[in-house]
Write a protein that holds these residues in place. Structure first.
Motif, PDB file in Angstrom:
ATOM      1  N   UNK A 265       0.831  -1.201   0.000  1.00 19.83           N
ATOM      2  CA  UNK A 265       0.000   0.000   0.000  1.00 19.83           C
ATOM      3  C   UNK A 265       0.871   1.258   0.000  1.00 19.83           C
ATOM      4  N   UNK A 266       1.929   1.266   0.831  1.00 16.25           N
ATOM      5  CA  UNK A 266       2.802   2.438   0.921  1.00 16.25           C
ATOM      6  C   UNK A 266       3.553   2.665  -0.386  1.00 16.25           C
ATOM      7  N   UNK A 267       4.012   1.604  -1.022  1.00 18.84           N
ATOM      8  CA  UNK A 267       4.734   1.760  -2.285  1.00 18.84           C
ATOM      9  C   UNK A 267       3.810   2.230  -3.402  1.00 18.84           C
ATOM     10  N   UNK A 268       2.579   1.724  -3.412  1.00 16.07           N
ATOM     11  CA  UNK A 268       1.603   2.173  -4.419  1.00 16.07           C
ATOM     12  C   UNK A 268       1.291   3.651  -4.231  1.00 16.07           C
ATOM     13  N   UNK A 269       1.150   4.075  -2.973  1.00 16.34           N
ATOM     14  CA  UNK A 269       0.866   5.490  -2.696  1.00 16.34           C
ATOM     15  C   UNK A 269       2.056   6.370  -3.081  1.00 16.34           C
ATOM     16  N   UNK A 270       3.278   5.865  -2.843  1.00 17.12           N
ATOM     17  CA  UNK A 270       4.466   6.626  -3.214  1.00 17.12           C
ATOM     18  C   UNK A 270       4.526   6.822  -4.731  1.00 17.12           C
ATOM     19  N   UNK A 271       4.314   5.734  -5.483  1.00 14.53           N
ATOM     20  CA  UNK A 271       4.354   5.824  -6.943  1.00 14.53           C
ATOM     21  C   UNK A 271       3.255   6.729  -7.471  1.00 14.53           C
ATOM     22  N   UNK A 272       2.084   6.629  -6.877  1.00 21.66           N
ATOM     23  CA  UNK A 272       0.962   7.482  -7.300  1.00 21.66           C
ATOM     24  C   UNK A 272       1.278   8.948  -7.015  1.00 21.66           C
ATOM     25  N   UNK A 273       1.870   9.223  -5.843  1.00 26.60           N
ATOM     26  CA  UNK A 273       2.240  10.591  -5.491  1.00 26.60           C
ATOM     27  C   UNK A 273       3.285  11.173  -6.427  1.00 26.60           C
ATOM     28  N   UNK A 274       4.277  10.355  -6.795  1.00 26.31           N
ATOM     29  CA  UNK A 274       5.291  10.816  -7.750  1.00 26.31           C
ATOM     30  C   UNK A 274       4.679  11.035  -9.126  1.00 26.31           C
TER      31      UNK A 274
END
Length: 502
Positions: A265-274
């Protein structure tokens, strides 16, 4: 010699070949697993090696299974170019995933139904093919070859995308051939078709083998670890918004497959934020991912039981019971627990499971099962017809002889790539200012210390098949600008070698 006698002779000869090849495969895999499970990769490599003349091209289809094992052993011993070259050969041997010569396919199909599926050249699963491209990507990344790494991660993603379409075409082609041959109502194909549509057959399978509809599978085909690494690669190497979007798509897809995972979940949110600009790459700070490939993956076992097949008796069809052998996946062991990662603050961060191999394989097997069942039933029908004809022509002696051949050749194909793991785990943390990480094993003991490169994105890839084997640790620059460092923890000292030899 009439057609019936030729058929009996063909089955008899093939039974001898089948018995020899099955024994050789079991012996080879036993030697491989004994060495592999203890981390003796040199002996494991010897077990799956084969000789080829210098002026002779490698039979990549005939030796596909050995090539798959060899490629991973080269990667686990830091021989990255050799690993990539061997996986290239394995990929060449998997061209049937795209196309295959009609004559060759027909010849192998005959042997499969007259004997069993193990008489065909080994055909890798689509999930195995996806992992080949992923492992090649990791090998190129470890060698500092970022251009080729990008190609392989893209290939793995593309194979995943095309998998469902491939399964559908494979099943449709088999069904079309069966229906075309079944137009003659007295043909064996007609008997096979009627047997496959027989409710009693499916009841027997559900009771003895398990209904595929009840298997625990993903809602769609995916190899989460491969898709996860694809996402991490493009997150670290993004040069445009499209690359960030590609990373976000992959990481979100994996997170959806495992909604309970906080790291996904955290990695998906990071990629989405970038991707959408809400997270600034310059403000992100250097990131370190630990990906832990753990345990021994599933292996095939034989499930053998009697099923009702519809056969002709005079002008009537009647049920008769014959043996069927189907391959069924069984889980092996995993290293218990997680890996701990300790940075400058002294606090341990634990990896968490992100995907398992069993669900991946069963998802694919569910798609392929109609074809596996059709070949097994076709083989059983043909052998049943031969038994009836042998009984009519040669009496009890012919019936017993044909029955003995049937028993000898009714075997499930139990071959598979046995260097795959039970599951993958992952964790992410900010790079420690000291550039040093300590890895802890499942008991909290120190596995070893790592010096991390001063890079924006680092991947620490750990693989450990059992507690008897050391962990292979490959520390890579995710941007592929430098070669990886290689370690095996706990380190084998001269004292350890002397103790183990006593």
């Amino acid at each position: 010699m009439n057609l019936f006698n030729q058929s009996i002779l063909a089955v008899g000869v093939a039974a001898l070949v089948s018995g020899c090849s099955s024994f050789q495969h079991r012996n080879q895999m036993s030697s491989f697993n004994t060495a592999y499970s203890t981390g003796d990769y040199e002996s494991a490599l010897a077990a799956v090696s084969f000789e080829t003349s210098e002026d002779e091209a490698v039979d990549t289809e005939g030796h596909l299974l050995e090539l798959l094992h060899q490629g991973e052993l080269y990667r686990l011993t830091g021989q990255y170019q050799q690993a990539a070259d061997t996986f290239d050969l394995a990929e060449e041997g998997m061209k049937y995933l795209d196309t295959e010569g009609v004559v060759e396919e027909a010849a192998e199909g005959f042997m499969a139904v007259m004997v069993n599926d193990s008489e065909r050249d080994y055909e890798a699963l689509m999930s195995e093919a996806v992992l080949v491209n992923t492992y090649k990507g990791l090998a190129f990344l470890a060698a500092g070859n970022n251009e080729y790494a990008r190609i392989e991660f893209n290939r793995a993603n593309d194979r995943t995308r095309r998998a469902v379409e491939y399964f559908q075409k494979e099943i449709a082609a088999q069904q079309a051939t069966l229906e075309e041959q079944a137009e003659d109502e007295e043909s064996n194909a007609s008997l096979v078709n009627n047997s496959l549509n027989n409710e009693d057959l499916h009841t027997a399978i559900a009771e003895n083998y398990g209904a595929p509809s009840s298997w625990s599978v993903f809602p769609e085909f995916i190899v989460p670890s491969a898709t996860y690494l694809h996402g991490l690669y493009f997150l670290a190497n993004a040069s445009s918004g499209a690359d960030y979007e590609r990373a976000a798509t992959s990481l979100k897809r994996v997170a959806e497959m495992n909604p309970d995972s906080s790291i996904l979940k955290a990695d998906a949110e990071l990629a989405t934020g970038l991707s959408n600009g809400s997270v600034s790459r310059s403000a992100l700070g250097a990131q370190v991912w630990i990906v832990y490939e753990n345990g021994l993956g599933p292996v095939l076992e034989e499930s053998r039981f009697d099923v009702p097949l519809l056969l002709f008796h005079g002008n009537q069809q009647a049920p008769a019971y014959f043996g069927l052998a189907l391959p069924k996946y069984s889980d092996r062991q995993a290293v218990p627990g997680t890996i701990g990662v300790v940075g400058d603050a002294g606090e341990s961060i634990e990896t968490e499971q992100i995907s398992d191999m069993g669900t991946v394989i069963r998802t694919e097997m569910k798609e392929r099962f109609p074809g596996v069942l059709a070949r097994a039933v076709t083989s059983a029908v043909i052998k049943a017809v031969l038994q009836n004809e042998a009984s009519e022509q040669f009496g009890i002696v012919g019936q017993l002889g044909a029955a003995a051949l049937t028993v000898a050749t009714t075997q499930a194909d139990l071959r598979g790539w046995q260097a795959m793991p039970d599951h993958w785990q992952a964790a992410r943390l900010d790079r420690p200012e000291s550039g040093t990480l300590t890895l802890l094993d499942h008991q909290g003991s120190v596995l070893g210390n790592l010096d991390l490169p001063d890079r924006p994105f680092t991947l620490v890839y750990v693989k450990r098949p059992t507690t008897l084997a050391p962990a292979t640790v490959i520390t890579m620059d995710l941007q592929g600008k430098s070669e990886a460092t290689f370690a095996r923890f706990p380190e084998v000292t001269e004292q350890t070698q002397v103790s183990s030899a006593q």
